[in-house]
Enzyme design. Sequence first.
Site, PDB file in Angstrom:
ATOM      1  N   ASP A   1     -12.585  13.395 -25.388  1.00  0.00           N
ATOM      2  CA  ASP A   1     -11.235  13.017 -25.769  1.00  0.00           C
ATOM      3  C   ASP A   1     -11.338  12.010 -26.913  1.00  0.00           C
ATOM      4  O   ASP A   1     -11.812  10.885 -26.721  1.00  0.00           O
ATOM      5  CB  ASP A   1     -10.534  12.408 -24.556  1.00  0.00           C
ATOM      6  CG  ASP A   1      -9.098  11.989 -24.848  1.00  0.00           C
ATOM      7  OD1 ASP A   1      -8.761  11.765 -26.026  1.00  0.00           O
ATOM      8  OD2 ASP A   1      -8.323  11.870 -23.888  1.00  0.00           O
TER       9      ASP A   1
ATOM     10  N   SER B   1      14.949  62.940 -24.352  1.00  0.00           N
ATOM     11  CA  SER B   1      15.359  61.549 -24.163  1.00  0.00           C
ATOM     12  C   SER B   1      15.247  61.215 -22.691  1.00  0.00           C
ATOM     13  O   SER B   1      15.671  62.013 -21.840  1.00  0.00           O
ATOM     14  CB  SER B   1      16.801  61.330 -24.627  1.00  0.00           C
ATOM     15  OG  SER B   1      16.878  61.321 -26.033  1.00  0.00           O
TER      16      SER B   1
ATOM     17  N   GLU C   1     -13.266  24.916 -35.079  1.00  0.00           N
ATOM     18  CA  GLU C   1     -13.699  26.167 -35.709  1.00  0.00           C
ATOM     19  C   GLU C   1     -14.856  25.957 -36.673  1.00  0.00           C
ATOM     20  O   GLU C   1     -15.491  26.915 -37.099  1.00  0.00           O
ATOM     21  CB  GLU C   1     -12.537  26.854 -36.407  1.00  0.00           C
ATOM     22  CG  GLU C   1     -12.029  26.150 -37.662  1.00  0.00           C
ATOM     23  CD  GLU C   1     -10.897  25.191 -37.380  1.00  0.00           C
ATOM     24  OE1 GLU C   1     -11.010  24.431 -36.400  1.00  0.00           O
ATOM     25  OE2 GLU C   1      -9.915  25.193 -38.137  1.00  0.00           O
TER      26      GLU C   1
ATOM     27  N   GLU D   1      13.658  45.467 -12.622  1.00  0.00           N
ATOM     28  CA  GLU D   1      13.596  44.380 -13.601  1.00  0.00           C
ATOM     29  C   GLU D   1      14.498  44.633 -14.809  1.00  0.00           C
ATOM     30  O   GLU D   1      14.838  43.713 -15.520  1.00  0.00           O
ATOM     31  CB  GLU D   1      12.154  44.176 -14.074  1.00  0.00           C
ATOM     32  CG  GLU D   1      11.186  43.744 -12.999  1.00  0.00           C
ATOM     33  CD  GLU D   1      10.659  44.896 -12.143  1.00  0.00           C
ATOM     34  OE1 GLU D   1       9.913  44.636 -11.189  1.00  0.00           O
ATOM     35  OE2 GLU D   1      11.013  46.069 -12.446  1.00  0.00           O
ATOM     36  N   SER D   2      14.851  45.890 -15.110  1.00  0.00           N
ATOM     37  CA  SER D   2      15.807  46.266 -16.153  1.00  0.00           C
ATOM     38  C   SER D   2      15.678  47.741 -16.479  1.00  0.00           C
ATOM     39  O   SER D   2      16.092  48.581 -15.689  1.00  0.00           O
ATOM     40  CB  SER D   2      15.661  45.425 -17.421  1.00  0.00           C
ATOM     41  OG  SER D   2      16.747  45.719 -18.280  1.00  0.00           O
TER      42      SER D   2
ATOM     43  N   CYS E   1      13.290  41.670 -16.969  1.00  0.00           N
ATOM     44  CA  CYS E   1      13.721  40.305 -16.683  1.00  0.00           C
ATOM     45  C   CYS E   1      12.749  39.602 -15.738  1.00  0.00           C
ATOM     46  O   CYS E   1      12.982  38.459 -15.347  1.00  0.00           O
ATOM     47  CB  CYS E   1      15.111  40.300 -16.049  1.00  0.00           C
ATOM     48  SG  CYS E   1      16.376  41.051 -17.074  1.00  0.00           S
TER      49      CYS E   1
ATOM     50  N   HIS F   1      12.767  58.243 -26.860  1.00  0.00           N
ATOM     51  CA  HIS F   1      13.256  59.477 -27.489  1.00  0.00           C
ATOM     52  C   HIS F   1      12.117  60.050 -28.327  1.00  0.00           C
ATOM     53  O   HIS F   1      11.328  59.302 -28.911  1.00  0.00           O
ATOM     54  CB  HIS F   1      14.475  59.198 -28.368  1.00  0.00           C
ATOM     55  CG  HIS F   1      15.053  60.431 -28.990  1.00  0.00           C
ATOM     56  ND1 HIS F   1      15.907  61.270 -28.299  1.00  0.00           N
ATOM     57  CD2 HIS F   1      14.896  60.994 -30.216  1.00  0.00           C
ATOM     58  CE1 HIS F   1      16.244  62.281 -29.091  1.00  0.00           C
ATOM     59  NE2 HIS F   1      15.647  62.126 -30.255  1.00  0.00           N
TER      60      HIS F   1
ATOM     61  N   HIS G   1      -9.143  24.107 -45.968  1.00  0.00           N
ATOM     62  CA  HIS G   1     -10.103  23.086 -45.548  1.00  0.00           C
ATOM     63  C   HIS G   1     -10.645  22.289 -46.748  1.00  0.00           C
ATOM     64  O   HIS G   1     -10.974  21.109 -46.602  1.00  0.00           O
ATOM     65  CB  HIS G   1     -11.237  23.733 -44.759  1.00  0.00           C
ATOM     66  CG  HIS G   1     -10.801  24.193 -43.398  1.00  0.00           C
ATOM     67  ND1 HIS G   1     -10.498  25.507 -43.123  1.00  0.00           N
ATOM     68  CD2 HIS G   1     -10.577  23.505 -42.242  1.00  0.00           C
ATOM     69  CE1 HIS G   1     -10.127  25.617 -41.856  1.00  0.00           C
ATOM     70  NE2 HIS G   1     -10.163  24.430 -41.305  1.00  0.00           N
TER      71      HIS G   1
END
Length: 796
Positions: free
Chosen positions: A445, A194, A384, A201-202, A222, A207, A360
């Site tokens: 667009d 272990s 697609e 950061e943490s 974090c 194990h 579709h």
Amino acid sequence: MMQGSTQSVDIRFFVTAVTTLMVAAFSIGISMPGPIADVTMVAVPKEASHGPHESVNPALENKEQIKASSPVGMSFQQNESNGFWVAVDNGEALRAGNVPSSSSISEKKDSVAKYQSRFPTQHVADLGELVESIPVVDEHQPSGQHLLVDLKNVEAAFLDSEERLAQAMVDVVREAHLTLLSYHCHSLQPAGVSCVGVLLESHISFHTWPDEGVITLDLFTCGPNPLMPVIPSIEKLFGVPRSEDEEVVSKWGHELRGFRYSSDRRKHYLDNASDLASWVIAPMNLLYKKEIVSVVTPYQRIDIWDTKEPGETPSHDDVLKYNLQKGDPRLLTSELTSPSRIFFLDGTAQSVSDFEKEFHEALVHPAMFAHDGPRRVAIIGGGEGATLREVLKHNTVEHVKMIEIDEMVVQVAKEYLPTFNNCSSFVGLPESCFDDPRADILYADAMKYFIEEGKDESFDIVVIDGLDPEDAVGQPKDIYLNDEFFSSVFESLTDEGIVVAQVGTAPTIHDPAAHRGVFKNREKLFNLFEAHAAAMFVYEDPHCGFQEPHSFVIACKSTSCRKRWYARSNAIDYQIYERIVETKNDNLALVHYDGATHSQFQYAPKAWETIYCRREPMPYECNFRGLDLREEIFEFDVDPEKSSFSIEKKENGQVGVFAKVFIKKGSYILAEELASSFVISDTTVESLQNSTKVMSGSAATVIEDMLAFVGKNGHASMIKGVEENIVEIGASYLIRKVESLEEANTGRMMPFPKNDLPPYSPVYERHRRSFDVFLVATKDINPGEELLKFIHVWEQ
């Protein structure tokens, strides 16, 4: 005289020595930068105007004051664009390297801290609504990322070696660009190790079970760096195979933890609410998951993954591919199951390879067959290529303009979703649907295109194949909520034109009013459609590959589409035969849609009606949903003892229907008789009339007599465009008609509304037969009174 070894010490010398040591320790401490600076994070604008929601320290009004209040080792830089001063940590930070046990190294790193002023909120998870944001390198919120990895078939010697495992952990931390402060490993008896590593950061921990060849690893951070790219490093460094014949099996899951700002949660593609997270990233139980491609374009994020669900067995295509025979045990396992390929945009699932044809086909063909013969079609989105594929199957189509804002979606689809846009199996079509000469692919667009050029177009069908209204953000969301855009779309339609859109997860009867719940954007979209359409239909399909039934809406510029929408299944099947292209093999061109499937779409499920009737104010027709169980029904029976009516012939030879019992106002009259009415379409009437022109003798007379009966006892449906006639055949057709509405004592179950029928009403569409046939007593009817109905009772 001294006794034993007792000695006395002057307390003044003792206090002086302790004070000197404290001063020396403090001086050394502040002169040595530590791994983490205790930063007082502030941000002050050049011209501070403190409103009620700003949280700026009033004492820190300029750079000198900021300096005076800052910790040692801090400097400040001013952002020229917004006038904010930001604190900069010039201290040292630890970075992972080849670290011996319980030690650490450091390297230079600059970081920027920030302060954000926020509106207070009631929910702790929101942490306030953002007032102003400051561009920063890093931001530490009370949140993090959690990565769990399980590996199987790993070498036992490796799993029992504290030294090798520790080195693998250090290497993973280094490759993940994390900061290791210290770690500790402990060998267990009889076997196993272990380990836990403390990160800036943490933490990271694991194990092992050497005999079983298993290791489970837990990594939580974090910091801002994503953990997903660490997975290959973990699999490489910890996945030492125990034999050449065994492949290391990897199962992993990733979740965002803690409390993020609400705006950050909504936009994060790995947020637990996203399909990508809940379907693929978070679950540990998937048998297989592999990232195929991940691309961030100027417009959106594209992700494609292959997955296998637990319990999946070979599909029909798998059976053919591997020539599986009856009794083969692999038919009951996932060994030969092909993975499903899932296409995501901004974390939202768009299509699943195993079900994309159903999706579709459900999107395209109901609208196409609601039109008499579409020639020009526009597709908004659909990069697609699957929507384009379905449109091109119609031999009436001469031109398809596909307007896709993101060219990268098309390029990715060509490379990684080739089956979506493959037209090679259809007679007369090229291998790639994008190469069909009828297809005009425009990268633009769509909203801007229709507003500026829509009036010059002439489309029979417009298919909106974009994000669901509730999932869309930014420009896609603007499309769904822009009245100018929808006005332009309807202006671009021919007189019989139709718009169809996929509108996300179907509602349930438990949902609140649409404008109050999570589907408020869909309700706004429906309101826009209602402002321009003459007729609207909603339908849903549970076979689209999503976790809940998916829904669609059709909006017609003319009510004439109702005739084709409500066509019988055999009529739809005939149209499919007439229009759909042939295939080069024995497979059908349509795998899901046919006449019977269309008939399931014709009446929206009950939930749509329920949600519609929760509108405020409640629509008029919602008061007449179904027969009122509190009211009595009075019927005619050939047995006089059972009948509430008698049929009598008056002196003038007229036949009438008379009440034998008291009938209270609002009671139902001859409901069973009226429910037996038959329906005949205008098209059938016209065909019968034409038949009499080529027939002679008694056969023609019979048809003429029938048509005369239809003309006398039939009436048109109240729903415009269906072109159907309801013909009464029971005792109800014997009720005498009168010219005066005041004289009549019976009337239709639902009186016509003061205004015209709305273009969208699941109530009218679902109950139109009842509204077209049932009568009620419009006043109390006493025994012996004749039933009378207004001659125009079925007319508006």
